[in-house]
Design a protein around this motif. Structure first.
Motif, mmCIF file in Angstrom:
data_model
loop_
_atom_site.group_PDB
_atom_site.id
_atom_site.type_symbol
_atom_site.label_atom_id
_atom_site.label_comp_id
_atom_site.label_asym_id
_atom_site.label_seq_id
_atom_site.Cartn_x
_atom_site.Cartn_y
_atom_site.Cartn_z
ATOM 1 N N PRO A 51 -12.483 -2.642 -1.903
ATOM 2 C CA PRO A 51 -12.045 -1.113 -2.014
ATOM 3 C C PRO A 51 -12.950 -0.188 -1.424
ATOM 4 O O PRO A 51 -12.633 0.813 -1.131
ATOM 5 N N TYR A 52 -14.233 -0.386 -1.597
ATOM 6 C CA TYR A 52 -15.344 0.671 -1.229
ATOM 7 C C TYR A 52 -15.521 1.014 0.396
ATOM 8 O O TYR A 52 -16.156 1.936 0.699
ATOM 9 N N ALA A 53 -14.680 -0.098 1.028
ATOM 10 C CA ALA A 53 -14.858 0.053 2.421
ATOM 11 C C ALA A 53 -14.005 1.191 2.724
ATOM 12 O O ALA A 53 -13.871 1.560 4.103
ATOM 13 N N ARG B 32 -11.325 6.775 1.547
ATOM 14 C CA ARG B 32 -10.958 7.218 0.485
ATOM 15 C C ARG B 32 -11.471 7.129 -1.050
ATOM 16 O O ARG B 32 -11.658 7.967 -1.695
ATOM 17 N N VAL B 33 -11.555 5.909 -1.050
ATOM 18 C CA VAL B 33 -12.338 5.673 -2.418
ATOM 19 C C VAL B 33 -13.704 6.028 -2.534
ATOM 20 O O VAL B 33 -14.123 6.613 -3.669
ATOM 21 N N ARG B 34 -14.541 6.056 -1.476
ATOM 22 C CA ARG B 34 -15.673 6.667 -1.512
ATOM 23 C C ARG B 34 -15.852 8.174 -1.842
ATOM 24 O O ARG B 34 -16.393 8.591 -2.616
ATOM 25 N N GLN B 35 -14.857 8.750 -1.102
ATOM 26 C CA GLN B 35 -14.594 10.281 -1.307
ATOM 27 C C GLN B 35 -14.168 10.549 -2.567
ATOM 28 O O GLN B 35 -14.569 11.526 -3.180
ATOM 29 N N LYS C 224 -8.533 15.914 -7.003
ATOM 30 C CA LYS C 224 -8.603 15.646 -5.567
ATOM 31 C C LYS C 224 -8.914 14.160 -5.654
ATOM 32 O O LYS C 224 -8.398 13.292 -4.848
ATOM 33 N N ALA C 225 -9.883 13.640 -6.528
ATOM 34 C CA ALA C 225 -10.294 12.406 -6.647
ATOM 35 C C ALA C 225 -9.166 11.602 -6.813
ATOM 36 O O ALA C 225 -9.053 10.405 -6.236
ATOM 37 N N ALA D 101 -4.759 6.086 -1.419
ATOM 38 C CA ALA D 101 -5.197 4.868 -0.845
ATOM 39 C C ALA D 101 -4.391 3.747 -1.662
ATOM 40 O O ALA D 101 -4.806 2.370 -1.228
ATOM 41 N N ASP D 102 -3.635 4.029 -2.530
ATOM 42 C CA ASP D 102 -2.765 3.230 -3.333
ATOM 43 C C ASP D 102 -3.644 2.164 -4.200
ATOM 44 O O ASP D 102 -3.452 0.922 -4.110
ATOM 45 N N ILE D 103 -4.656 2.720 -4.871
ATOM 46 C CA ILE D 103 -5.691 1.772 -5.502
ATOM 47 C C ILE D 103 -5.601 2.164 -6.941
ATOM 48 O O ILE D 103 -5.510 3.619 -7.327
#
Lengths: 523, 336
Positions: free
Chosen positions: A292-294, A297-300, A349-350, A357-359
């Protein structure tokens, strides 16, 4: 037998009376001329040829030796000549012509000259593996006269002058090295303001003033480092006047806010603060191309989840500064544009980013690794709560330094609280080691994935001789890195020194945090 | 007697071997790579690998162990990973500091602990007895570092009468001769140096002695109470001896013997306490040396210091056995 009882009573009274009468050790002459500094452990390597940037040994080196150049207080933004009077850098950035100061003597009486500089730098380069990447770039050192020499590098490296200001580049007395051989490391001889008088392990390092020092004799007649491993003991010693100064210990610790408040209310103690170039961050395992961290959007999302200002006020009480990207705002190459680019605290926003990202945030649950110690624990708990707000539950794993370092270099983590401390005053110290992808499996990097464009930019900035162009390159790199979101840049701890109120004249060096005591005195 | 001593000494060998094996293997279960710790955050992987090879860390465990034991037999305790100096040299340099406070603490504990125990027993269940028992209980159960901090706060910060830490005031400067600060201070001839050394010793010695003194007084109390119930005490009382003679000549002498064992056994725990005490008072002895070695993963130092602690403990045990033989006619008779 009655007598014995009386004796016991007598003994008890005597013990009590002596302890009260003795008081503290009687003041001996020179008390006002001696500065006592508490440090947590023995110095390692008070010889430029063996020093590996261990902070206490490094600081002692800077007080018994001189370097060719040094950073100018109080801003430490520009270099001034020390043993070098002036220098000229060639247009290609590869060769440095130095005109040296005349009439300087080492404390063993040996005259300082160009041969001594050549001898010292070559000795350190040959013996000290720590300088392989820096002094290792030296191709030739040509002695052109008693006080003239030219250093030529194998490739342009503008940060080289900054390296020459480092303790490893200090100039040693060639005749003392010849006379003492390996013993020189225990009895180092330089040109500096102080002379090593005694080093008793686990106890103290004593430096006496060098009355013949070329910038003028230091104001103190003696400088003593007392080795006190316990933080609480150091604090009590400072409060009772047994020591004059506590240095912020080690590279990874900082001072908890409670301690600051306790000292702030004590009129006998002053707190010296200075912004540093140290950066602490929550980092991702950027080398992982899957998971997921790739997804940026997850990192942001995670970077938007952190309440940066709340962290500074809640946990640090003003002892740390904001940091927005790979360089601190006191670096000459800092780009203020990153402040707008950096993710701001915005939990809504997070959440939106994760939804986009559909996570499911619950699937992001992982361990949050970090250093040991109360302060790091508080930071970890703060981050944990921030992440919980957007639905990510992390388990805090405060890990011993060697294990944490091993995890980091092996990439066996998803979230990690880490820090970067530059050991020379140049953006290169942060950027190249931190973000060049070929170094990703070594210590203290952001484990950046290969990216030809970014890597080429970093290398060209490292070799650019023109300062203006170099600054532009570093600004471009900062914007690029901040947009990539390799982590959440949390804070930059201030350098804090606690001293007795009568200690005057100390200017806290910001990068690296190594102080000179030449100008210090007790009022 | 000589044969007895010899037998006791030979019996120590397997104990020593066990200590060696345990220390050697235990230390390797602690997580973390010593090479990485030593080189610090800036080290490259190549540097770490090179240091690992230099320190034999890349060899199999049994090989590391055999080379360690072979070295020990030749008086080679290995080199400190941190300082690069011989461990034995570093230990010998720090031993006097530890001996200085340990010996003083044992003496203080005996001088304070035994009389308190006697008073407690002689006035069993009186107010002073209860008070002393509470104090003793605190002494036994309070961790050394906590007591150290409390004493530092009271005597150094509040009353400002005793120094916080160290062995002598920073403003004295003389060369080490014996390593015992009291003696060196005396030899230096510097005015006030002996007093400074004494005042620096006071708090660490009290902290070290507290546990032993409390244990001793509790032990003496119960052992005295038991003795006071014996027939010969009744006889002594019956033949008209004074209360003092009964307590000190008859009861105390008989209760003291097992106290020797207690002092011997608890001496080991006191050495354990020295690790924390020396750290808190930044007393440069073996305890603190060991504490720092543990946090630095300095394997040879941890092994060396543990070995010295074990040796000290074993020597004290033998000493206790010998004292027993000297003091107790029954034991002496058995030996013959």
């Amino acid at each position: 037998m009655k007598l014995t009882r009386r004796k016991f009573a007598l003994l008890g009274t005597t013990v009590l009376a002596t302890s009260l009468l003795l008081g503290k050790s009687p003041a001996v002459a020179q008390e006002n001329q001696t500065l006592v500094i508490a440090v947590p452990s023995d110095p390692v390597g008070i010889d430029p040829a063996v020093n590996r940037a261990e902070p206490i040994g490094s600081e002692i080196i800077l007080n018994i030796f001189d370097t060719l150049v040094a950073w100018t207080p109080p801003s430490f933004a520009e270099l001034e000549g020390r043993l070098a009077q002036s220098w000229v850098i060639s247009a290609d950035g590869k060769s440095f012509d130095f005109k040296l100061r005349e009439g300087v003597k080492f404390t063993d009486g040996t005259a300082f000259n160009a041969e001594a500089v050549k001898f010292s730098l070559e000795r350190t380069r040959a013996l000290n593996p720590y300088v392989e990447a820096t002094l290792g770039l030296i191709e030739t050192i040509d002695v052109k006269g008693e006080f003239d020499l030219t250093i030529t590098l194998s490739r342009p490296f503008p940060a080289f002058l900054s390296i020459l200001a480092q303790p490893q580049s200090a100039i040693v007395s060639p005749s003392a090295v010849a006379a003492l051989g390996e013993g020189f490391s225990a009895k180092p001889v330089g040109t500096g303001p102080f002379i090593l008088r005694d080093f008793t392990e686990s106890t103290r390092v004593v430096l006496d003033a060098n009355p013949e020092y070329f910038r003028g004799a230091p104001k103190l007649s003696r400088l003593m480092y007392r080795i006190i491993p316990e933080a609480s003991t150091r604090r009590l010693e400072l409060e009772s006047g047994g020591i004059d100064m506590i240095q912020q210990s080690g590279q990874l610790s900082a001072v908890p806010a409670e301690e600051m408040t306790a000292f702030a209310n004590n009129l006998d103690i002053q707190i010296l603060q200075s912004p540093s170039q140290i950066i602490r961050q929550l980092e991702f395992n950027n080398a992982a191309t899957e998971g997921p961290y790739a997804d940026i959007r997850v990192r942001q999302a995670i970077a938007h989840a952190i309440d940066y200002d709340g962290l500074l006020s809640g946990i640090f009480g003003g002892t740390a500064d904001r940091v927005y990207g790979p360089l601190t705002s006191n670096s000459w190459a800092y780009d203020p544009a990153v402040e707008a680019l950096a993710p701001k605290y915005d939990p809504a926003k997070a959440k939106a980013l994760l939804a986009e990202a559909d996570i499911d945030p619950a699937t992001l649950s992982t361990k949050l690794y970090g250093f040991q110690g109360a302060l790091w624990g508080a930071v970890a708990t703060f981050v944990q709560a921030n992440l919980a707000d957007i639905g990510i539950n992390v388990e805090i794993a405060q890990t011993e330094f060697p294990s944490l370092r091993a995890l980091q270099t092996a990439g066996e983590f998803q979230l990690l609280l880490d820090g970067r401390q530059p050991w020379y005053n140049d953006p290169d110290a942060h950027i190249t080691i931190g973000y060049l992808s070929s170094l990703r499996d070594t210590a203290m990097t952001f484990r950046m994935p290969a990216d030809e464009q970014r890597d080429a930019l970093i290398l060209s900035a490292q070799g650019e001789a023109d300062v203006t162009k170099r600054r532009e390159l570093y600004q471009e790199i900062q914007r690029d890195i901040v947009s990539y979101v390799p982590g959440a840049y949390l804070f930059s701890p201030k350098l804090i020194i606690f001293a007795r109120a009568n200690v005057q004249g100390l200017v806290v060096n910001s990068a690296p945090p190594l102080n000179e005591y030449w100008s210090v005195y007790k009022g | 007697m000589t044969r007895y001593l010899l037998r006791r000494l030979i019996a120590l060998i397997p104990v020593l071997a066990l200590v060696l094996v345990m220390v050697f293997s235990l230390v390797r279960f602690i997580p973390g790579d010593p090479a990485m710790t030593l080189l610090g955050p800036g080290a490259t992987d190549a540097q770490i690998a090179a240091l690992r090879a230099q320190m034999n860390l890349d060899q199999p465990l049994w090989q590391q162990f055999t080379s360690y034991v072979t070295g020990l037999v030749q008086g080679d305790f290995g080199q400190s990973l941190k300082s690069g100096k011989p461990v034995l040299e570093e230990i010998l340099q720090r031993l006097p500091a530890t001996l200085e406070i340990s010996i003083a603490a044992v003496l203080l504990a005996i001088v304070v602990g035994i009389p308190l125990g006697v008073v407690s027993a002689a006035r069993a269940n009186s107010l002073p007895d209860h008070a002393l028992r509470i104090v003793a209980l605190m002494g036994v159960s309070m961790p050394a570092f906590l007591l150290a901090l409390i004493l530092q706060l009271i005597f150094s910060t509040w009353l400002n009468v005793l120094p916080v830490s160290g062995r002598i005031s920073s403003y004295y400067f003389f060369d080490e001769v014996t390593g015992f600060m009291l003696i060196d201070a005396y030899l230096s001839g510097e005015k006030g140096a002996v007093l400074s050394a004494l005042s620096h010793m006071m708090l660490p010695v009290c902290v070290l002695a507290a546990f032993l003194a409390a244990t001793l007084s509790r032990f003496i109390r119960s052992s005295m109470l038991e003795t006071l119930d014996e027939d010969f005490i009744r006889t002594a009382k019956a033949k008209g001896l004074s209360r003092h003679q009964v307590i000190y000549t008859h009861a105390l002498r008989n209760s003291l013997l097992p106290a020797v064992t207690v002092v011997g056994l608890k001496f080991a725990e006191m050495l354990g306490g020295a690790i924390l005490t020396e750290t808190v008072f930044s007393w440069p002895g073996i305890g603190r040396y060991m504490f720092e070695a543990i946090s630095n993963r300095d394997y040879p130092v941890i092994q060396g210091a543990t070995l010295v602690f074990a040796l000290m403990f074993m020597l004290v045990t033998v000493l206790v056995d010998l004292l027993y033989a000297l003091l107790d006619p029954r034991v002496r008779r058995k030996l013959k």
